[in-house]
Write a protein that holds these residues in place. Structure first.
Motif, PDB file in Angstrom:
ATOM      1  N   THR A 145       0.837  -1.207   0.000  1.00 52.53           N
ATOM      2  CA  THR A 145       0.000   0.000   0.000  1.00 52.53           C
ATOM      3  C   THR A 145       0.866   1.249   0.000  1.00 52.53           C
ATOM      4  OG1 THR A 145      -1.716  -1.185   1.239  1.00 52.53           O
ATOM      5  CG2 THR A 145      -1.853   1.228   1.199  1.00 52.53           C
ATOM      6  N   PHE A 146       1.936   1.244   0.791  1.00 53.30           N
ATOM      7  CA  PHE A 146       2.832   2.392   0.872  1.00 53.30           C
ATOM      8  C   PHE A 146       3.493   2.641  -0.485  1.00 53.30           C
ATOM      9  CE2 PHE A 146       6.568   4.854   1.976  1.00 53.30           C
ATOM     10  CZ  PHE A 146       6.134   5.658   3.023  1.00 53.30           C
ATOM     11  N   LYS A 147       3.940   1.583  -1.129  1.00 53.26           N
ATOM     12  CA  LYS A 147       4.601   1.740  -2.426  1.00 53.26           C
ATOM     13  C   LYS A 147       3.620   2.204  -3.495  1.00 53.26           C
ATOM     14  CE  LYS A 147       7.752  -0.407  -5.713  1.00 53.26           C
ATOM     15  NZ  LYS A 147       8.615  -1.563  -6.029  1.00 53.26           N
ATOM     16  N   ASN A 148       2.407   1.676  -3.472  1.00 53.50           N
ATOM     17  CA  ASN A 148       1.397   2.118  -4.431  1.00 53.50           C
ATOM     18  C   ASN A 148       1.057   3.596  -4.244  1.00 53.50           C
ATOM     19  OD1 ASN A 148       1.202  -0.422  -5.591  1.00 53.50           O
ATOM     20  ND2 ASN A 148      -0.564  -1.039  -4.349  1.00 53.50           N
ATOM     21  N   THR A 149       1.206   4.085  -3.021  1.00 48.62           N
ATOM     22  CA  THR A 149       0.882   5.478  -2.717  1.00 48.62           C
ATOM     23  C   THR A 149       2.023   6.426  -3.074  1.00 48.62           C
ATOM     24  OG1 THR A 149      -0.534   4.777  -0.877  1.00 48.62           O
ATOM     25  CG2 THR A 149       0.164   7.084  -0.901  1.00 48.62           C
ATOM     26  N   PHE A 150       3.244   6.058  -2.677  1.00 56.40           N
ATOM     27  CA  PHE A 150       4.367   6.982  -2.809  1.00 56.40           C
ATOM     28  C   PHE A 150       5.424   6.568  -3.836  1.00 56.40           C
ATOM     29  CE2 PHE A 150       3.024   7.706   1.715  1.00 56.40           C
ATOM     30  CZ  PHE A 150       2.488   8.958   1.501  1.00 56.40           C
ATOM     31  N   GLY A 151       5.343   5.342  -4.344  1.00 65.23           N
ATOM     32  CA  GLY A 151       6.310   4.921  -5.347  1.00 65.23           C
ATOM     33  C   GLY A 151       7.571   4.307  -4.798  1.00 65.23           C
ATOM     34  N   LEU A 152       7.662   4.088  -3.498  1.00 61.38           N
ATOM     35  CA  LEU A 152       8.795   3.433  -2.872  1.00 61.38           C
ATOM     36  C   LEU A 152       8.326   2.700  -1.623  1.00 61.38           C
ATOM     37  CD1 LEU A 152      11.033   6.134  -1.136  1.00 61.38           C
ATOM     38  CD2 LEU A 152       8.687   6.493  -1.797  1.00 61.38           C
TER      39      LEU A 152
ATOM     40  N   PRO B  57       8.351   1.213   2.337  1.00 56.84           N
ATOM     41  CA  PRO B  57       8.665   1.821   3.636  1.00 56.84           C
ATOM     42  C   PRO B  57      10.153   1.704   3.979  1.00 56.84           C
ATOM     43  CG  PRO B  57       6.658   0.543   3.800  1.00 56.84           C
ATOM     44  CD  PRO B  57       7.229   0.247   2.447  1.00 56.84           C
ATOM     45  N   ASP B  58      10.753   0.553   3.662  1.00 54.49           N
ATOM     46  CA  ASP B  58      12.172   0.363   3.952  1.00 54.49           C
ATOM     47  C   ASP B  58      13.037   1.313   3.135  1.00 54.49           C
ATOM     48  OD1 ASP B  58      14.266  -1.222   5.333  1.00 54.49           O
ATOM     49  OD2 ASP B  58      14.795  -1.836   3.295  1.00 54.49           O
ATOM     50  N   GLU B  59      12.688   1.506   1.864  1.00 53.38           N
ATOM     51  CA  GLU B  59      13.446   2.433   1.006  1.00 53.38           C
ATOM     52  C   GLU B  59      13.302   3.860   1.510  1.00 53.38           C
ATOM     53  OE1 GLU B  59      13.100   0.050  -3.285  1.00 53.38           O
ATOM     54  OE2 GLU B  59      11.551   1.491  -2.679  1.00 53.38           O
ATOM     55  N   TYR B  60      12.098   4.217   1.942  1.00 53.32           N
ATOM     56  CA  TYR B  60      11.874   5.570   2.447  1.00 53.32           C
ATOM     57  C   TYR B  60      12.636   5.806   3.744  1.00 53.32           C
ATOM     58  CZ  TYR B  60       9.451   9.609   4.414  1.00 53.32           C
ATOM     59  OH  TYR B  60       9.164  10.839   4.986  1.00 53.32           O
ATOM     60  N   ARG B  61      12.652   4.805   4.614  1.00 46.85           N
ATOM     61  CA  ARG B  61      13.363   4.948   5.882  1.00 46.85           C
ATOM     62  C   ARG B  61      14.865   5.103   5.652  1.00 46.85           C
ATOM     63  NH1 ARG B  61      12.007   1.276  11.012  1.00 46.85           N
ATOM     64  NH2 ARG B  61      10.778   3.121  11.508  1.00 46.85           N
ATOM     65  N   LYS B  62      15.422   4.348   4.706  1.00 42.21           N
ATOM     66  CA  LYS B  62      16.856   4.415   4.440  1.00 42.21           C
ATOM     67  C   LYS B  62      17.246   5.713   3.733  1.00 42.21           C
ATOM     68  CE  LYS B  62      17.604  -0.599   4.160  1.00 42.21           C
ATOM     69  NZ  LYS B  62      17.929  -1.740   3.270  1.00 42.21           N
ATOM     70  N   LYS B  63      16.355   6.211   2.877  1.00 39.25           N
ATOM     71  CA  LYS B  63      16.648   7.439   2.136  1.00 39.25           C
ATOM     72  C   LYS B  63      15.394   8.309   2.093  1.00 39.25           C
ATOM     73  CE  LYS B  63      18.686   9.145  -2.170  1.00 39.25           C
ATOM     74  NZ  LYS B  63      19.172   8.790  -3.524  1.00 39.25           N
ATOM     75  N   PRO B  64      15.109   9.054   3.161  1.00 37.01           N
ATOM     76  CA  PRO B  64      13.900   9.880   3.215  1.00 37.01           C
ATOM     77  C   PRO B  64      13.876  10.918   2.085  1.00 37.01           C
ATOM     78  CG  PRO B  64      14.879   9.671   5.387  1.00 37.01           C
ATOM     79  CD  PRO B  64      15.891   9.137   4.409  1.00 37.01           C
ATOM     80  N   GLN B  65      12.706  11.119   1.522  1.00 36.31           N
ATOM     81  CA  GLN B  65      12.486  12.128   0.503  1.00 36.31           C
ATOM     82  C   GLN B  65      11.246  12.925   0.866  1.00 36.31           C
ATOM     83  OE1 GLN B  65      13.023  10.897  -3.660  1.00 36.31           O
ATOM     84  NE2 GLN B  65      13.400   8.806  -2.928  1.00 36.31           N
ATOM     85  N   THR B  66      11.142  14.113   0.294  1.00 37.11           N
ATOM     86  CA  THR B  66       9.950  14.914   0.542  1.00 37.11           C
ATOM     87  C   THR B  66       8.792  14.318  -0.233  1.00 37.11           C
ATOM     88  OG1 THR B  66      11.311  16.909   0.791  1.00 37.11           O
ATOM     89  CG2 THR B  66       8.946  17.215   0.433  1.00 37.11           C
ATOM     90  N   LEU B  67       7.743  13.952   0.476  1.00 39.57           N
ATOM     91  CA  LEU B  67       6.590  13.302  -0.140  1.00 39.57           C
ATOM     92  C   LEU B  67       5.423  14.272  -0.286  1.00 39.57           C
ATOM     93  CD1 LEU B  67       6.596   9.931   1.866  1.00 39.57           C
ATOM     94  CD2 LEU B  67       7.599  10.368  -0.388  1.00 39.57           C
ATOM     95  N   ASN B  68       4.716  14.132  -1.392  1.00 42.67           N
ATOM     96  CA  ASN B  68       3.482  14.881  -1.588  1.00 42.67           C
ATOM     97  C   ASN B  68       2.364  14.047  -0.978  1.00 42.67           C
ATOM     98  OD1 ASN B  68       1.880  16.993  -2.501  1.00 42.67           O
ATOM     99  ND2 ASN B  68       1.467  16.001  -4.448  1.00 42.67           N
ATOM    100  N   ARG B  69       1.942  14.421   0.226  1.00 42.91           N
ATOM    101  CA  ARG B  69       0.995  13.599   0.980  1.00 42.91           C
ATOM    102  C   ARG B  69      -0.372  14.260   1.068  1.00 42.91           C
ATOM    103  NH1 ARG B  69       4.492  12.593   6.360  1.00 42.91           N
ATOM    104  NH2 ARG B  69       4.983  14.790   6.059  1.00 42.91           N
TER     105      ARG B  69
END
Length: 210
Positions: free
Chosen positions: A91-98, A100-112
């Motif tokens: 669900t997280f990847k479908n929403t943001f394109g990456l 949760p593990d990828e986001y945690r390792k390399k945080p990016q600014t997300l359009n939420r």
């Protein structure tokens, strides 16, 4: 009561119960509307169906939690009502394109999906009359310029559905990269002081392609 006030009540309720099961019928009762009309009105005012809005707000909450490295991803998933790590990650990847593990390792600014304040859309804000909403004070002041003011910087065309407050699209924030690029180039501009005031401006326009 205005219709937007009834919907705002349920928006506030959703925000306070994101880690619980939220029933559309109960939300409709809170708004004193039938489930059918409630969902119709919610989609019209919030620009998202109720169930999808709840999912996107949970994903926004998850993104904040993932920045706290001492919390396991599985615990975040369970806290937000997901039955498994895999379902949460998908669900997280479908929403943001990456993931949760990828986001945690390399945080990016997300359009939420942010919690909407419908008051701002349906209340006329008068000049120099403060409007208080959700702890924020808004004031509009008119300023007359005695001399021309010049600006320099970068510009980027972004689909309106990516603009915070105007759009409804989730994913990597396309304006974050523009802001980062600006700061990378700013130091190389000899005509710009380190302490020069920075501003960001966005405006919508419709373009026709023939």
């Amino acid at each position: 009561m205005h219709a937007w006030k009834q919907i705002q009540q349920t928006v506030n309720y959703i925000e306070d119960h994101l880690n619980e099961e939220i029933n559309i019928e109960d939300l409709a009762k809170t708004a004193c509307l039938s489930p059918f009309y409630y969902q119709r009105l919610f989609s019209r005012l919030v620009k998202k169906p109720v169930a999808e809005y709840i999912k996107l707000r949970r994903m926004a909450r998850a993104a904040d939690c993932l920045l706290q490295s001492d919390i396991r991803i599985l615990d975040i998933a369970l806290e937000l009502g997901f039955t498994s790590h895999e379902y949460f990650s998908r669900t997280f990847k479908n929403t943001f394109g990456l993931t949760p593990d990828e986001y945690r390792k390399k945080p990016q600014t997300l359009n939420r999906m942010t919690k909407p304040q419908l008051l701002l859309h349906y209340t006329l804000v008068d000049e120099e009359v403060p409007l208080i909403t959700d702890g924020i004070v808004l004031e509009i002041h008119r300023k007359e310029l005695k001399e021309p003011v010049h600006y320099m910087g970068l510009i980027k065309d972004v689909p309106i559905h990516h603009i915070d407050g105007l759009g409804t699209e989730s994913g990597i924030d396309p304006l974050a990269s523009l802001w980062d690029d600006f700061h990378k180039q700013k130091s190389a501009l000899t005509c710009v002081s380190e302490y020069t005031e920075e501003i960001g401006a966005a405006y919508s326009s419709l373009r026709r392609l023939f």
